[in-house]
Enzyme design. Structure first.
Site, PDB file in Angstrom:
ATOM      1  N   ASP A   1      -6.528  -3.047  11.688  1.00 32.74           N
ATOM      2  CA  ASP A   1      -5.301  -2.241  11.726  1.00 32.74           C
ATOM      3  C   ASP A   1      -5.067  -1.752  13.148  1.00 32.74           C
ATOM      4  O   ASP A   1      -5.982  -1.741  13.983  1.00 32.74           O
ATOM      5  CB  ASP A   1      -5.480  -1.048  10.774  1.00 32.74           C
ATOM      6  CG  ASP A   1      -4.175  -0.374  10.381  1.00 32.74           C
ATOM      7  OD1 ASP A   1      -3.108  -0.763  10.892  1.00 32.74           O
ATOM      8  OD2 ASP A   1      -4.230   0.549   9.553  1.00 32.74           O
TER       9      ASP A   1
ATOM     10  N   CYS B   1       0.826  -1.213   0.000  1.00 33.66           N
ATOM     11  CA  CYS B   1       0.000   0.000   0.000  1.00 33.66           C
ATOM     12  C   CYS B   1       0.860   1.263   0.000  1.00 33.66           C
ATOM     13  O   CYS B   1       2.014   1.270   0.420  1.00 33.66           O
ATOM     14  CB  CYS B   1      -0.905  -0.005   1.225  1.00 33.66           C
ATOM     15  SG  CYS B   1      -2.311   1.131   1.075  1.00 33.66           S
TER      16      CYS B   1
END
Length: 203
Positions: A123, A7
């Site tokens: 996360d 990412c």
């Protein structure tokens, strides 16, 4: 086998390295971040990504119009939401969606289960920005939570030295890395390759 998402890519060379290394997904950050890209920049980068590699756009509290434009123009395969988006907002969006949740306690995990999305990204709590903090959370919170592991994407402080332990604990569909493949806030080709090799069990 666990899939890999790299990412926060901004440079053509890093996109190519990720693709060549065997990444299964590339993430473009459209939210406020040091890794932010414009739709125009993402469109150019997307042209070098083969169809078998997913293109995922990362957003925080964007409007329907912003999300739909990016999805259509880049184009993207999934919208990844890191803001305060409600279940109703996501239902109205009607696009393939990943919802990110910051995990501190089991209550955060239970809240995630109230959303109807394609994938759940778990996360660590963000610091300067939503997500991308480079720290881990207690992975054991994701065991026996009523969400299929095939719909879990694990993020937060992953790097080549801890990702095997993370996969053993959570058995996620995909792992998501950003700062863990950076040196001085810039993607590093050697770290990208090493991370993918580790996840794929290659030496």
């Amino acid at each position: 086998m666990t899939k890999v998402k790299i990412c926060g890519l901004k440079e053509p060379a890093h996109v190519q390295v990720a693709v060549d290394a065997g990444a299964d997904a590339i993430g473009f950050v459209f939210a406020p971040s040091s890794r932010r890209v414009t739709i125009e920049a993402a469109k150019k980068l997307a042209k070098q990504i083969p169809s078998n590699v997913l293109k995922i756009g990362v957003f925080v509290d964007a409007t329907y119009e912003e999300l739909e434009r990016a999805f259509r123009e880049v184009p993207l395969d999934y919208i990844q939401l890191h803001g305060n988006e409600t279940p109703a907002f996501i239902e109205g969006l009607q696009l393939p969606t990943i919802k990110a949740f910051s995990i501190r306690t089991i209550e955060d995990v239970r809240e995630a289960a109230t959303y109807k999305v394609d994938y759940y990204l778990f996360d660590a709590p963000g610091q300067a920005y939503k997500g991308g903090s480079g720290v881990t959370f207690d992975w054991s919170l994701l065991q026996d939570i009523g969400i299929s592991a095939e719909r879990i994407i694990l993020a937060g402080g992953l790097h080549k030295r801890n990702v095997e332990s993370a996969i053993t604990c959570v058995k996620p569909f995909m792992v998501d890395v950003s700062s863990g493949v950076e040196v001085e806030q810039r993607k590093d080709e050697h770290l990208i390759r090493a991370f993918v090799r580790t996840v794929k069990g290659e030496r």
